[in-house]
Design a protein around this motif. Structure first.
Motif, PDB file in Angstrom:
ATOM      1  N   THR A 102       2.247  31.269 -34.713  1.00  0.00           N
ATOM      2  CA  THR A 102       3.101  30.460 -33.846  1.00  0.00           C
ATOM      3  C   THR A 102       4.187  29.773 -34.665  1.00  0.00           C
ATOM      4  OG1 THR A 102       1.321  30.110 -32.264  1.00  0.00           O
ATOM      5  CG2 THR A 102       3.124  28.531 -32.215  1.00  0.00           C
ATOM      6  N   GLY A 103       3.817  29.250 -35.825  1.00  0.00           N
ATOM      7  CA  GLY A 103       4.802  28.600 -36.692  1.00  0.00           C
ATOM      8  C   GLY A 103       5.891  29.568 -37.129  1.00  0.00           C
ATOM      9  N   VAL A 104       5.496  30.754 -37.537  1.00  0.00           N
ATOM     10  CA  VAL A 104       6.464  31.773 -37.970  1.00  0.00           C
ATOM     11  C   VAL A 104       7.381  32.144 -36.812  1.00  0.00           C
ATOM     12  CG1 VAL A 104       6.669  34.210 -38.642  1.00  0.00           C
ATOM     13  CG2 VAL A 104       5.129  32.694 -39.888  1.00  0.00           C
ATOM     14  N   ARG A 105       6.794  32.432 -35.657  1.00  0.00           N
ATOM     15  CA  ARG A 105       7.609  32.812 -34.487  1.00  0.00           C
ATOM     16  C   ARG A 105       8.557  31.689 -34.108  1.00  0.00           C
ATOM     17  NH1 ARG A 105       5.142  35.179 -29.505  1.00  0.00           N
ATOM     18  NH2 ARG A 105       7.348  35.492 -29.305  1.00  0.00           N
ATOM     19  N   ASN A 106       8.080  30.457 -34.096  1.00  0.00           N
ATOM     20  CA  ASN A 106       8.940  29.327 -33.723  1.00  0.00           C
ATOM     21  C   ASN A 106      10.112  29.188 -34.687  1.00  0.00           C
ATOM     22  OD1 ASN A 106       7.384  28.726 -31.497  1.00  0.00           O
ATOM     23  ND2 ASN A 106       6.311  27.023 -32.466  1.00  0.00           N
ATOM     24  N   GLU A 137       7.057  40.518 -25.156  1.00  0.00           N
ATOM     25  CA  GLU A 137       7.830  41.116 -24.075  1.00  0.00           C
ATOM     26  C   GLU A 137       9.052  40.262 -23.751  1.00  0.00           C
ATOM     27  OE1 GLU A 137       6.993  42.290 -19.470  1.00  0.00           O
ATOM     28  OE2 GLU A 137       5.381  42.700 -20.905  1.00  0.00           O
ATOM     29  N   SER A 138       8.897  38.953 -23.796  1.00  0.00           N
ATOM     30  CA  SER A 138      10.046  38.078 -23.512  1.00  0.00           C
ATOM     31  C   SER A 138      11.112  38.205 -24.612  1.00  0.00           C
ATOM     32  CB  SER A 138       9.603  36.622 -23.341  1.00  0.00           C
ATOM     33  OG  SER A 138       9.059  36.110 -24.535  1.00  0.00           O
ATOM     34  N   ASP A 139      10.700  38.472 -25.867  1.00  0.00           N
ATOM     35  CA  ASP A 139      11.672  38.713 -26.940  1.00  0.00           C
ATOM     36  C   ASP A 139      12.490  39.964 -26.625  1.00  0.00           C
ATOM     37  OD1 ASP A 139      10.690  36.572 -28.469  1.00  0.00           O
ATOM     38  OD2 ASP A 139       9.255  37.852 -29.500  1.00  0.00           O
ATOM     39  N   LEU A 140      11.824  41.016 -26.149  1.00  0.00           N
ATOM     40  CA  LEU A 140      12.504  42.265 -25.807  1.00  0.00           C
ATOM     41  C   LEU A 140      13.460  42.046 -24.634  1.00  0.00           C
ATOM     42  CD1 LEU A 140       9.435  44.661 -26.085  1.00  0.00           C
ATOM     43  CD2 LEU A 140      11.238  44.306 -27.786  1.00  0.00           C
ATOM     44  N   ASP A 142      14.879  39.214 -23.774  1.00  0.00           N
ATOM     45  CA  ASP A 142      15.986  38.397 -24.276  1.00  0.00           C
ATOM     46  C   ASP A 142      16.985  39.251 -25.056  1.00  0.00           C
ATOM     47  OD1 ASP A 142      17.316  35.877 -24.754  1.00  0.00           O
ATOM     48  OD2 ASP A 142      16.500  35.939 -26.798  1.00  0.00           O
ATOM     49  N   ALA A 143      16.476  40.211 -25.846  1.00  0.00           N
ATOM     50  CA  ALA A 143      17.357  41.102 -26.612  1.00  0.00           C
ATOM     51  C   ALA A 143      18.226  41.937 -25.681  1.00  0.00           C
ATOM     52  CB  ALA A 143      16.526  42.012 -27.520  1.00  0.00           C
ATOM     53  N   MET A 144      17.657  42.443 -24.604  1.00  0.00           N
ATOM     54  CA  MET A 144      18.435  43.251 -23.666  1.00  0.00           C
ATOM     55  C   MET A 144      19.461  42.408 -22.911  1.00  0.00           C
ATOM     56  SD  MET A 144      17.711  46.245 -24.356  1.00  0.00           S
ATOM     57  CE  MET A 144      18.800  46.924 -23.138  1.00  0.00           C
ATOM     58  N   THR A 145      19.100  41.182 -22.562  1.00  0.00           N
ATOM     59  CA  THR A 145      20.042  40.278 -21.886  1.00  0.00           C
ATOM     60  C   THR A 145      21.234  39.995 -22.790  1.00  0.00           C
ATOM     61  OG1 THR A 145      18.256  39.269 -20.611  1.00  0.00           O
ATOM     62  CG2 THR A 145      20.284  37.987 -20.835  1.00  0.00           C
ATOM     63  N   LYS A 146      20.968  39.709 -24.065  1.00  0.00           N
ATOM     64  CA  LYS A 146      22.049  39.439 -25.018  1.00  0.00           C
ATOM     65  C   LYS A 146      22.913  40.676 -25.238  1.00  0.00           C
ATOM     66  CE  LYS A 146      19.697  35.781 -27.571  1.00  0.00           C
ATOM     67  NZ  LYS A 146      19.039  35.412 -28.826  1.00  0.00           N
ATOM     68  N   THR A 147      22.292  41.847 -25.327  1.00  0.00           N
ATOM     69  CA  THR A 147      23.035  43.093 -25.543  1.00  0.00           C
ATOM     70  C   THR A 147      23.927  43.392 -24.338  1.00  0.00           C
ATOM     71  OG1 THR A 147      21.281  43.929 -26.958  1.00  0.00           O
ATOM     72  CG2 THR A 147      22.822  45.559 -26.081  1.00  0.00           C
ATOM     73  N   THR A 148      23.398  43.229 -23.133  1.00  0.00           N
ATOM     74  CA  THR A 148      24.183  43.464 -21.916  1.00  0.00           C
ATOM     75  C   THR A 148      25.376  42.514 -21.860  1.00  0.00           C
ATOM     76  OG1 THR A 148      22.223  44.235 -20.744  1.00  0.00           O
ATOM     77  CG2 THR A 148      24.073  43.506 -19.386  1.00  0.00           C
ATOM     78  N   ALA A 149      25.156  41.242 -22.179  1.00  0.00           N
ATOM     79  CA  ALA A 149      26.255  40.264 -22.174  1.00  0.00           C
ATOM     80  C   ALA A 149      27.317  40.644 -23.197  1.00  0.00           C
ATOM     81  CB  ALA A 149      25.712  38.861 -22.450  1.00  0.00           C
ATOM     82  N   TYR A 150      26.887  41.122 -24.365  1.00  0.00           N
ATOM     83  CA  TYR A 150      27.832  41.536 -25.403  1.00  0.00           C
ATOM     84  C   TYR A 150      28.666  42.732 -24.938  1.00  0.00           C
ATOM     85  CZ  TYR A 150      29.645  43.583 -29.682  1.00  0.00           C
ATOM     86  OH  TYR A 150      30.472  44.136 -30.630  1.00  0.00           O
ATOM     87  N   VAL A 151      28.006  43.743 -24.384  1.00  0.00           N
ATOM     88  CA  VAL A 151      28.720  44.939 -23.922  1.00  0.00           C
ATOM     89  C   VAL A 151      29.678  44.569 -22.791  1.00  0.00           C
ATOM     90  CG1 VAL A 151      28.421  47.185 -22.784  1.00  0.00           C
ATOM     91  CG2 VAL A 151      26.954  46.541 -24.713  1.00  0.00           C
ATOM     92  N   ASP A 152      29.255  43.700 -21.874  1.00  0.00           N
ATOM     93  CA  ASP A 152      30.134  43.253 -20.795  1.00  0.00           C
ATOM     94  C   ASP A 152      31.353  42.523 -21.350  1.00  0.00           C
ATOM     95  OD1 ASP A 152      28.419  44.361 -18.958  1.00  0.00           O
ATOM     96  OD2 ASP A 152      27.515  42.439 -18.351  1.00  0.00           O
ATOM     97  N   SER A 153      31.184  41.741 -22.406  1.00  0.00           N
ATOM     98  CA  SER A 153      32.323  41.027 -23.000  1.00  0.00           C
ATOM     99  C   SER A 153      33.299  42.001 -23.651  1.00  0.00           C
ATOM    100  CB  SER A 153      31.848  39.986 -24.022  1.00  0.00           C
ATOM    101  OG  SER A 153      31.414  40.601 -25.222  1.00  0.00           O
TER     102      SER A 153
END
Length: 166
Positions: A102-106, A137-140, A142-153
């Motif tokens: 948990t410490g490492v992930r945080n 799964e939430s990390d994955l 989040d990665a797709m949300t960020k990638t989609t936002a980047y491609v849209d920009s």
């Protein structure tokens, strides 16, 4: 941490200096503290018996089976369950290394550079560190949300016109 002595704690500098002989990987390191950990250490200092050498409440270093002590405390706190299976106690639930994970992930999700997180957690190699930096799964997602936002920009900023329409 059971062997942490008050000489290792610098309250004014807000750091713990782990001596090599009490560090898991035998490397001394500095661990800055603040927030809740600072409050815990300050409370321990206030309760300290003057003759006590150790940060724990004991005047001697705690001795015994750490795993058993952890399991007993975790069951009492509701973090772990104990069942008897074939006459043997079986513990399920949180283990000490879950806290390290948990410490490492945080740290990583907070943007702490990997090398700094490794130094704080005491991991010597990226391979071992990566075993603690578990991808969820939430990390994955989040990665797709960020990638989609980047491609849209990129599409929004595009200044190249199609040859057919030009």
């Amino acid at each position: 941490m059971r062997q942490l002595e008050w000489r290792d704690v610098d309250l004014s500098g807000r750091v713990v200096r782990l001596r090599p002989e009490i560090s898991k990987n035998k490397d001394g390191r500095v661990w800055p503290f603040q927030g809740e950990l600072l409050e815990v250490i300050e409370r321990a200092k206030q309760k300290r018996v003057l003759s006590s050498l150790y940060v724990s409440d004991e005047s001697e270093p705690p001795i015994g089976n750490f795993r058993k002590a952890w399991q007993t405390a975790a069951v009492a706190a509701g973090l772990c369950k104990c069942e008897k299976i074939n006459g043997k106690k079986k513990y399920t639930g949180i283990i000490v290394h879950d806290l390290r994970r948990t410490g490492v992930r945080n740290m990583i999700r907070a943007g702490v550079p990997e090398r700094v997180a490794m130094s704080l957690s005491g991991h010597k190699t990226p391979g071992v560190f990566d075993r603690y930096n578990i991808v969820s799964e939430s990390d994955l997602r989040d990665a797709m949300t960020k990638t989609t936002a980047y491609v849209d920009s990129l599409r929004a900023a595009a200044s190249v016109a199609s040859i057919r329409t030009a």
